[in-house]
Scaffold this active site. Sequence first.
Site, PDB file in Angstrom:
ATOM      1  N   HIS A  74      -7.806   0.206  -2.382  1.00 36.99           N
ATOM      2  CA  HIS A  74      -8.590   0.340  -1.142  1.00 36.99           C
ATOM      3  C   HIS A  74      -8.840   1.827  -0.872  1.00 36.99           C
ATOM      4  O   HIS A  74      -7.984   2.661  -1.146  1.00 36.99           O
ATOM      5  CB  HIS A  74      -7.844  -0.315   0.025  1.00 36.99           C
ATOM      6  CG  HIS A  74      -8.701  -0.416   1.243  1.00 36.99           C
ATOM      7  ND1 HIS A  74      -8.879   0.638   2.107  1.00 36.99           N
ATOM      8  CD2 HIS A  74      -9.480  -1.418   1.708  1.00 36.99           C
ATOM      9  CE1 HIS A  74      -9.722   0.270   3.059  1.00 36.99           C
ATOM     10  NE2 HIS A  74     -10.099  -0.974   2.840  1.00 36.99           N
ATOM     11  N   GLY A  85     -14.901   0.733   8.768  1.00 41.70           N
ATOM     12  CA  GLY A  85     -14.355   1.006  10.093  1.00 41.70           C
ATOM     13  C   GLY A  85     -15.238   1.916  10.938  1.00 41.70           C
ATOM     14  O   GLY A  85     -14.832   2.411  11.978  1.00 41.70           O
ATOM     15  N   GLY A 132     -12.324  -6.012   7.533  1.00 40.70           N
ATOM     16  CA  GLY A 132     -11.237  -5.358   8.268  1.00 40.70           C
ATOM     17  C   GLY A 132     -11.249  -5.786   9.718  1.00 40.70           C
ATOM     18  O   GLY A 132     -10.764  -6.865  10.081  1.00 40.70           O
ATOM     19  N   GLY A 133     -11.828  -4.962  10.561  1.00 44.74           N
ATOM     20  CA  GLY A 133     -11.812  -5.178  12.012  1.00 44.74           C
ATOM     21  C   GLY A 133     -12.122  -6.600  12.453  1.00 44.74           C
ATOM     22  O   GLY A 133     -11.381  -7.194  13.251  1.00 44.74           O
ATOM     23  N   GLU A 158      -8.690   3.505   1.714  1.00 43.54           N
ATOM     24  CA  GLU A 158      -7.680   4.170   2.550  1.00 43.54           C
ATOM     25  C   GLU A 158      -6.476   4.572   1.705  1.00 43.54           C
ATOM     26  O   GLU A 158      -5.855   5.610   1.951  1.00 43.54           O
ATOM     27  CB  GLU A 158      -7.274   3.257   3.721  1.00 43.54           C
ATOM     28  CG  GLU A 158      -8.379   3.236   4.775  1.00 43.54           C
ATOM     29  CD  GLU A 158      -8.522   1.923   5.518  1.00 43.54           C
ATOM     30  OE1 GLU A 158      -7.605   1.083   5.471  1.00 43.54           O
ATOM     31  OE2 GLU A 158      -9.589   1.729   6.139  1.00 43.54           O
ATOM     32  N   SER A 195     -17.551  -2.805   7.672  1.00 43.75           N
ATOM     33  CA  SER A 195     -18.157  -3.219   8.944  1.00 43.75           C
ATOM     34  C   SER A 195     -18.928  -4.534   8.850  1.00 43.75           C
ATOM     35  O   SER A 195     -19.905  -4.750   9.564  1.00 43.75           O
ATOM     36  CB  SER A 195     -19.050  -2.105   9.520  1.00 43.75           C
ATOM     37  OG  SER A 195     -18.288  -0.933   9.733  1.00 43.75           O
ATOM     38  N   ASN A 239      -8.770  -8.190   5.591  1.00 40.07           N
ATOM     39  CA  ASN A 239      -7.844  -7.112   5.260  1.00 40.07           C
ATOM     40  C   ASN A 239      -7.319  -6.599   6.588  1.00 40.07           C
ATOM     41  O   ASN A 239      -8.017  -5.894   7.310  1.00 40.07           O
ATOM     42  CB  ASN A 239      -8.594  -6.004   4.492  1.00 40.07           C
ATOM     43  CG  ASN A 239      -7.730  -4.769   4.300  1.00 40.07           C
ATOM     44  OD1 ASN A 239      -6.513  -4.829   4.440  1.00 40.07           O
ATOM     45  ND2 ASN A 239      -8.354  -3.641   3.979  1.00 40.07           N
ATOM     46  N   TRP A 240      -6.101  -7.016   6.897  1.00 37.91           N
ATOM     47  CA  TRP A 240      -5.565  -6.704   8.227  1.00 37.91           C
ATOM     48  C   TRP A 240      -5.106  -5.251   8.366  1.00 37.91           C
ATOM     49  O   TRP A 240      -4.809  -4.800   9.460  1.00 37.91           O
ATOM     50  CB  TRP A 240      -4.392  -7.644   8.540  1.00 37.91           C
ATOM     51  CG  TRP A 240      -4.793  -9.074   8.794  1.00 37.91           C
ATOM     52  CD1 TRP A 240      -6.026  -9.657   8.557  1.00 37.91           C
ATOM     53  CD2 TRP A 240      -3.962 -10.107   9.342  1.00 37.91           C
ATOM     54  NE1 TRP A 240      -5.999 -10.977   8.929  1.00 37.91           N
ATOM     55  CE2 TRP A 240      -4.747 -11.281   9.410  1.00 37.91           C
ATOM     56  CE3 TRP A 240      -2.635 -10.148   9.781  1.00 37.91           C
ATOM     57  CZ2 TRP A 240      -4.228 -12.489   9.906  1.00 37.91           C
ATOM     58  CZ3 TRP A 240      -2.120 -11.342  10.270  1.00 37.91           C
ATOM     59  CH2 TRP A 240      -2.918 -12.497  10.328  1.00 37.91           C
ATOM     60  N   LYS A 241      -4.969  -4.556   7.243  1.00 44.32           N
ATOM     61  CA  LYS A 241      -4.514  -3.157   7.255  1.00 44.32           C
ATOM     62  C   LYS A 241      -3.153  -3.059   7.965  1.00 44.32           C
ATOM     63  O   LYS A 241      -2.337  -3.949   7.803  1.00 44.32           O
ATOM     64  CB  LYS A 241      -5.585  -2.261   7.890  1.00 44.32           C
ATOM     65  CG  LYS A 241      -6.964  -2.512   7.267  1.00 44.32           C
ATOM     66  CD  LYS A 241      -7.979  -1.487   7.633  1.00 44.32           C
ATOM     67  CE  LYS A 241      -9.312  -1.854   6.978  1.00 44.32           C
ATOM     68  NZ  LYS A 241     -10.323  -0.822   7.103  1.00 44.32           N
ATOM     69  N   GLU A 269     -16.982  -1.480  -1.446  1.00 45.26           N
ATOM     70  CA  GLU A 269     -16.814  -0.984  -0.084  1.00 45.26           C
ATOM     71  C   GLU A 269     -17.258   0.479  -0.005  1.00 45.26           C
ATOM     72  O   GLU A 269     -16.474   1.381  -0.323  1.00 45.26           O
ATOM     73  CB  GLU A 269     -15.338  -1.096   0.325  1.00 45.26           C
ATOM     74  CG  GLU A 269     -14.826  -2.516   0.329  1.00 45.26           C
ATOM     75  CD  GLU A 269     -13.697  -2.705   1.334  1.00 45.26           C
ATOM     76  OE1 GLU A 269     -13.774  -3.653   2.111  1.00 45.26           O
ATOM     77  OE2 GLU A 269     -12.764  -1.887   1.353  1.00 45.26           O
TER      78      GLU A 269
HETATM   79  P1  PGA Z   1     -13.972  -2.840   8.212  1.00 43.19           P
HETATM   80  O1  PGA Z   1     -12.967  -2.649   6.973  1.00 43.19           O
HETATM   81  O2  PGA Z   1     -14.515  -4.247   8.097  1.00 43.19           O
HETATM   82  O3  PGA Z   1     -13.134  -2.632   9.433  1.00 43.19           O
HETATM   83  O4  PGA Z   1     -15.047  -1.816   8.050  1.00 43.19           O
HETATM   84  C1  PGA Z   1     -13.267  -3.170   5.723  1.00 43.19           C
HETATM   85  C2  PGA Z   1     -12.164  -2.814   4.756  1.00 43.19           C
HETATM   86  O5  PGA Z   1     -11.630  -1.703   4.846  1.00 43.19           O
HETATM   87  O6  PGA Z   1     -11.807  -3.618   3.877  1.00 43.19           O
END
Ligand code: PGA
Length: 256
Positions: free
Chosen positions: A98, A176, A237-238, A100, A216, A13-15, A170
């Site tokens: 998500h 994050g 994500g990251g 966010e 994470s 998930n590149w956001k 999640e």
């Molecule tokens: P993260 O994000 O791996 O950076 O914690 C995961 C996500 O939001 O899907």
Amino acid sequence: MNKAKRKAIIAGNWKMNKTPSEAKALLEEIIPVAKDAGCEVIACVPYVDLATAVETVKGTNVKVGAENCHWAESGAFTGEISTGMLKEVGVEYVVLGHSERRQYFGETDETVNKRTKAALAAGLKPIVCVGELLWERECDITEEVIARQIKLDLYDVNAEDAKKCVIAYEPVWAIGTGKTATADQAEEVCAFIRKELAKKYDEETAQAITIQYGGSMNDANAAELLSKENVDGGLIGGASLVAAKFGAIIDAATKG
Ligand code: PGA
């Protein structure tokens, strides 16, 4: 994970990261590290990167997903993107609900449900995100929160369509933050989600649905998380923005 029963899926998930040219460069690094994957590999990228991403991964085993979609076919919804637009570009998956989106953009279970149904109707595969806030975990209502999200987000989605969905667990406190749920915590909630799916549908349907962990997940902790029976993959994500790390997670899923 239990590959005998269901598909293992590692999704990035590149956001809000990477311009189209940067997306192309990163995918060109991801393609070789994903080529022998024993799991499905998806890159969910920003809207403006989608066309480039679809073109770049053509002929490879890497699939492309979007990070959201609207429920209406078209109309006065400034800034939104329809399922038809995604389909025409060649997108296969779409991340929905998500945390966010829920936290910063007013996404509710009702809108997640509408988006999920629209995505399914258009032939897209939704990755539906659920998860509790830290405060909810501390108040010991994680299961209530997750049960409610599963019921509402999948309201009016039949068993056949539910099997086309991926559920991403999640925990919001792990996204994050560098704080990963322990493998046992992830397994506990993923197993609970499967139990709720069995209640809502039936055991066979619940066993067929891929349930990812996200929050994470990285090259160091993926193997342990993915060793759990009900953790069928990851939404990352990251670590998905660094090809070597994403590749190591794909390897962990391949071996798992
Ligand atoms: P993260 O994000 O791996 O950076 O914690 C995961 C996500 O939001 O899907």
